[in-house]
Design a protein around this motif. Structure first.
Motif, PDB file in Angstrom:
ATOM      1  N   LEU A  62      64.409  12.382  40.396  1.00  0.00           N
ATOM      2  CA  LEU A  62      65.661  11.647  40.248  1.00  0.00           C
ATOM      3  C   LEU A  62      66.886  12.547  40.374  1.00  0.00           C
ATOM      4  N   GLY A  63      66.663  13.855  40.559  1.00  0.00           N
ATOM      5  CA  GLY A  63      67.765  14.778  40.783  1.00  0.00           C
ATOM      6  C   GLY A  63      68.107  15.673  39.619  1.00  0.00           C
ATOM      7  N   MET A  64      67.282  15.649  38.550  1.00  0.00           N
ATOM      8  CA  MET A  64      67.601  16.417  37.355  1.00  0.00           C
ATOM      9  C   MET A  64      66.530  17.464  37.078  1.00  0.00           C
ATOM     10  N   THR A  65      66.945  18.705  36.992  1.00  0.00           N
ATOM     11  CA  THR A  65      66.042  19.790  36.649  1.00  0.00           C
ATOM     12  C   THR A  65      66.184  20.069  35.154  1.00  0.00           C
ATOM     13  N   ILE A  66      65.143  19.746  34.394  1.00  0.00           N
ATOM     14  CA  ILE A  66      65.199  19.868  32.937  1.00  0.00           C
ATOM     15  C   ILE A  66      63.896  20.498  32.442  1.00  0.00           C
ATOM     16  N   SER A  67      63.854  20.812  31.164  1.00  0.00           N
ATOM     17  CA  SER A  67      62.644  21.327  30.530  1.00  0.00           C
ATOM     18  C   SER A  67      62.055  20.268  29.608  1.00  0.00           C
ATOM     19  N   LYS A  68      60.813  20.498  29.172  1.00  0.00           N
ATOM     20  CA  LYS A  68      60.184  19.580  28.218  1.00  0.00           C
ATOM     21  C   LYS A  68      61.014  19.462  26.945  1.00  0.00           C
ATOM     22  N   GLN A  69      61.638  20.563  26.563  1.00  0.00           N
ATOM     23  CA  GLN A  69      62.391  20.584  25.323  1.00  0.00           C
ATOM     24  C   GLN A  69      63.647  19.700  25.376  1.00  0.00           C
ATOM     25  N   SER A  70      64.023  19.294  26.583  1.00  0.00           N
ATOM     26  CA  SER A  70      65.218  18.452  26.739  1.00  0.00           C
ATOM     27  C   SER A  70      64.917  16.975  26.537  1.00  0.00           C
ATOM     28  N   LEU A  71      63.654  16.605  26.477  1.00  0.00           N
ATOM     29  CA  LEU A  71      63.230  15.205  26.478  1.00  0.00           C
ATOM     30  C   LEU A  71      62.788  14.731  25.109  1.00  0.00           C
ATOM     31  N   LEU A  72      63.077  13.457  24.829  1.00  0.00           N
ATOM     32  CA  LEU A  72      62.499  12.743  23.699  1.00  0.00           C
ATOM     33  C   LEU A  72      61.898  11.448  24.236  1.00  0.00           C
ATOM     34  N   VAL A  73      60.625  11.183  23.924  1.00  0.00           N
ATOM     35  CA  VAL A  73      59.973   9.948  24.363  1.00  0.00           C
ATOM     36  C   VAL A  73      60.291   8.849  23.362  1.00  0.00           C
ATOM     37  N   THR A  74      60.701   7.688  23.868  1.00  0.00           N
ATOM     38  CA  THR A  74      61.129   6.578  23.014  1.00  0.00           C
ATOM     39  C   THR A  74      60.320   5.316  23.321  1.00  0.00           C
ATOM     40  N   HIS A  75      60.520   4.313  22.488  1.00  0.00           N
ATOM     41  CA  HIS A  75      59.884   3.014  22.683  1.00  0.00           C
ATOM     42  C   HIS A  75      60.725   2.227  23.690  1.00  0.00           C
ATOM     43  N   GLY A  76      60.579   2.566  24.963  1.00  0.00           N
ATOM     44  CA  GLY A  76      61.382   1.956  26.010  1.00  0.00           C
ATOM     45  C   GLY A  76      62.797   2.516  26.038  1.00  0.00           C
ATOM     46  N   ALA A  77      63.526   2.183  27.103  1.00  0.00           N
ATOM     47  CA  ALA A  77      64.920   2.622  27.208  1.00  0.00           C
ATOM     48  C   ALA A  77      65.789   1.941  26.161  1.00  0.00           C
ATOM     49  N   GLN A  78      65.380   0.747  25.708  1.00  0.00           N
ATOM     50  CA  GLN A  78      66.175   0.033  24.717  1.00  0.00           C
ATOM     51  C   GLN A  78      66.311   0.851  23.430  1.00  0.00           C
ATOM     52  N   GLN A  79      65.214   1.455  22.982  1.00  0.00           N
ATOM     53  CA  GLN A  79      65.311   2.300  21.794  1.00  0.00           C
ATOM     54  C   GLN A  79      66.136   3.548  22.076  1.00  0.00           C
ATOM     55  N   ALA A  80      65.999   4.097  23.267  1.00  0.00           N
ATOM     56  CA  ALA A  80      66.791   5.277  23.627  1.00  0.00           C
ATOM     57  C   ALA A  80      68.287   4.968  23.535  1.00  0.00           C
ATOM     58  N   ILE A  81      68.688   3.811  24.038  1.00  0.00           N
ATOM     59  CA  ILE A  81      70.101   3.420  23.997  1.00  0.00           C
ATOM     60  C   ILE A  81      70.530   3.130  22.567  1.00  0.00           C
ATOM     61  N   SER A  82      69.668   2.456  21.809  1.00  0.00           N
ATOM     62  CA  SER A  82      69.980   2.132  20.417  1.00  0.00           C
ATOM     63  C   SER A  82      70.196   3.394  19.589  1.00  0.00           C
ATOM     64  N   LEU A  83      69.284   4.356  19.711  1.00  0.00           N
ATOM     65  CA  LEU A  83      69.413   5.603  18.970  1.00  0.00           C
ATOM     66  C   LEU A  83      70.662   6.369  19.388  1.00  0.00           C
ATOM     67  N   SER A  84      70.998   6.304  20.673  1.00  0.00           N
ATOM     68  CA  SER A  84      72.200   6.982  21.169  1.00  0.00           C
ATOM     69  C   SER A  84      73.453   6.357  20.562  1.00  0.00           C
ATOM     70  N   LEU A  85      73.505   5.035  20.523  1.00  0.00           N
ATOM     71  CA  LEU A  85      74.654   4.352  19.921  1.00  0.00           C
ATOM     72  C   LEU A  85      74.781   4.697  18.444  1.00  0.00           C
ATOM     73  N   GLN A  86      73.654   4.747  17.754  1.00  0.00           N
ATOM     74  CA  GLN A  86      73.679   5.091  16.329  1.00  0.00           C
ATOM     75  C   GLN A  86      74.168   6.517  16.110  1.00  0.00           C
ATOM     76  N   ALA A  87      73.830   7.407  17.029  1.00  0.00           N
ATOM     77  CA  ALA A  87      74.256   8.804  16.893  1.00  0.00           C
ATOM     78  C   ALA A  87      75.749   8.982  17.161  1.00  0.00           C
TER      79      ALA A  87
END
Length: 494
Positions: free
Chosen positions: A179-204
């Motif tokens: 997708l065009g992004m060079t990242i490491s494993k340490q940069s990622l968090l696996v979530t319960h779908g993108a919906q949880q990822a967005i929810s957690l981001s809004l909460q943060a």
């Protein structure tokens, strides 16, 4: 594609030339009016010379002359091997409609009612944004899940703590590289779908009552998140072709204290728009200092090349990138991820306390499936499949709508360059909710535009999915019936 009232054009052409302007000028005016009303959107490809000559019952030379004059007047531009496109002028991009004051969202009741309807009655499933799962790779995936379920019955139960399964993280690094992004494993968090990822981001990023800016129309799931978190929203109008109106965005940022921006700039849900690279750079420049949540769940479904994610253009580490496998594999997997940068630690804490671990079975099985290399092959197949379906679906529905005089030249159906959603804009006095209700009675599911805004701005619009479209008599009959239902709720123009 827009259609014109053939009888009206034929009547024009039958009159003596002394009472009329030249034929090409009527074609010129027909296009110019639709550009001004944004029936043809900035950047949109206009009908081919052959298509327009058939629609308007004029010669190809007449259309050519009209297009040449429009180009000379800088209203359209010729593109190599792709015909003519509407020029992206400030006048056509900027909507002068006042932006509503920030307000709370109230969509939960409507969304629950619509989402809770049974799918077994559907003849034409155009309502949901679930992908087509009729591909060999999906069978392989579930076979892998079956093997892992048998294996896991023989090992001790345990939690899979954040950031997630190690092999899955490795595979997601590769997917993000594509997708065009060079990242490491340490940069990622696996979530319960993108919906949880967005929810957690809004909460943060926000607190109760803060203002979040979104494009309009906006995915109803994201609006429901804002509602559940008691956040206020500002909706910035977005073109179904080119995306959020940057001039309107700039005015909103000057007026209100925006705490975060939530945007879906690639193959947007619901309209399918793609923001250009130039607009992405301008967007980042004008939103300096404001955290951005980038929803990119359709980003892997480009038919050809697409602009790089906002995350790759971000120089300030303020874009939180959210994605999932729900649109490219199967929404039932509920595997998403977030690349949160400087916000990662706070999101990881929330992820741990929300979940106390991830679903081991699905994560380990999907990781093993991704490692086989079948996912990349699958992506190529589904991209080609959706590109073909988009053309066939668009043509069939346009032909069906074109049979009704009150719709000819009065609607706009988008042609996305990725994903599997399109947006149908009908005359403003059309009742999209009534169309939705009657279509459902005939086994045709769609989503009314009222779900994608905090106000009634899109009550005359519908979101359609062509993911499960098939070249069959059932679909042809169904789209014919659907067009008849739309026409029955669209008043004749005076």
């Amino acid at each position: 594609m827009n259609e014109e009232h053939h009888g009206h054009v034929k009547q024009i052409e039958s009159q003596p030339n002394s009472q009329l302007k030249r034929k090409y000028q009527y074609v010129y005016q027909w296009i110019e009016e639709r550009i001004e009303k944004q029936s043809f959107q900035p950047g949109e490809r206009l009908p081919s010379i052959r298509e327009l000559s058939q629609q308007l019952s004029v010669s190809k030379n007449t259309v050519i002359r009209a297009y040449q004059q429009l180009e000379a007047n800088q209203k359209i531009s010729a593109s190599a091997r792709s015909g003519y496109r509407v020029n992206q002028t400030k006048a056509t991009l900027f909507d002068t409609t006042p932006i509503p004051e920030p307000g709370f969202v109230d969509l939960m009741a409507l969304s629950k009612k619509i989402m809770g309807l049974p799918v077994s009655r559907e003849i034409l499933p155009m309502g949901s944004a679930h992908p087509d799962t009729d591909f060999p790779a999906i069978n392989s995936l579930y076979a892998e899940i079956g093997r892992h379920s048998r294996y896991q019955s023989h090992i001790p139960s345990h939690y899979q703590l954040p950031p997630g399964n190690d092999l899955l993280l490795q595979q997601l690094v590769g997917i993000n590289r594509e997708l065009g992004m060079t990242i490491s494993k340490q940069s990622l968090l696996v979530t319960h779908g993108a919906q949880q990822a967005i929810s957690l981001s809004l909460q943060a990023l926000t607190n109760d009552g803060d203002i979040v800016l979104v494009e309009s129309a906006s995915y109803f799931g994201n609006l429901m998140l804002l509602e559940s978190l008691n956040l206020k929203v500002i909706e910035i109008p977005a073109s179904p072709i080119s995306g959020i109106q940057l001039d309107a965005l700039e005015l909103a940022l000057q007026r209100w204290p925006v705490k975060a921006i939530l945007i879906n700039p690639s193959f947007n849900n619901p309209t399918g728009y793609v923001m250009s690279t130039a607009d992405r750079l301008r967007f980042l420049a004008m939103t300096h200092g404001i955290p951005i949540i980038e929803d990119d769940v359709f980003g892997g479904l480009a038919y050809q090349q697409r602009p790089l994610p906002l995350k790759t253009l971000d120089q300030d580490d303020r874009v939180i990138y959210c994605n999932s496998l729900s649109k490219t594999l199967d929404s039932r997997l509920r595997i998403g991820w977030v690349i949160a940068g400087k916000y990662q630690s706070v999101i990881e804490k929330r992820l741990l306390t929300d979940n106390m671990g991830s679903p081991n079975l699905i994560h380990s099985a999907v990781a093993q499936f991704l490692e086989t290399g079948k996912y990349r092959q699958h992506l190529g197949k589904i991209r080609r499949s959706y590109a073909k379906k988009q053309k066939l679906f668009h043509n069939l529905l346009s032909q069906a709508l074109g049979h009704y005089s009150q719709l000819q030249g009065q609607y706009h159906l988008t042609k996305p360059s990725g994903g599997f959603l399109c947006w149908l804009t009908l005359p403003e006095n059309t009742d999209g909710q009534a169309i939705y209700q009657e279509a459902l009675e005939h086994g045709i599911s769609v989503l009314p535009g009222s779900m994608f805004s905090t106000n009634q701005r899109y009550a005359h619009c519908l979101r359609l999915s062509f993911a499960n479209f098939r070249e069959s008599n059932d679909w042809q009959r169904g789209l014919t019936q659907f067009a008849a239902i739309i026409a029955s709720h669209t008043p004749q123009s005076s």
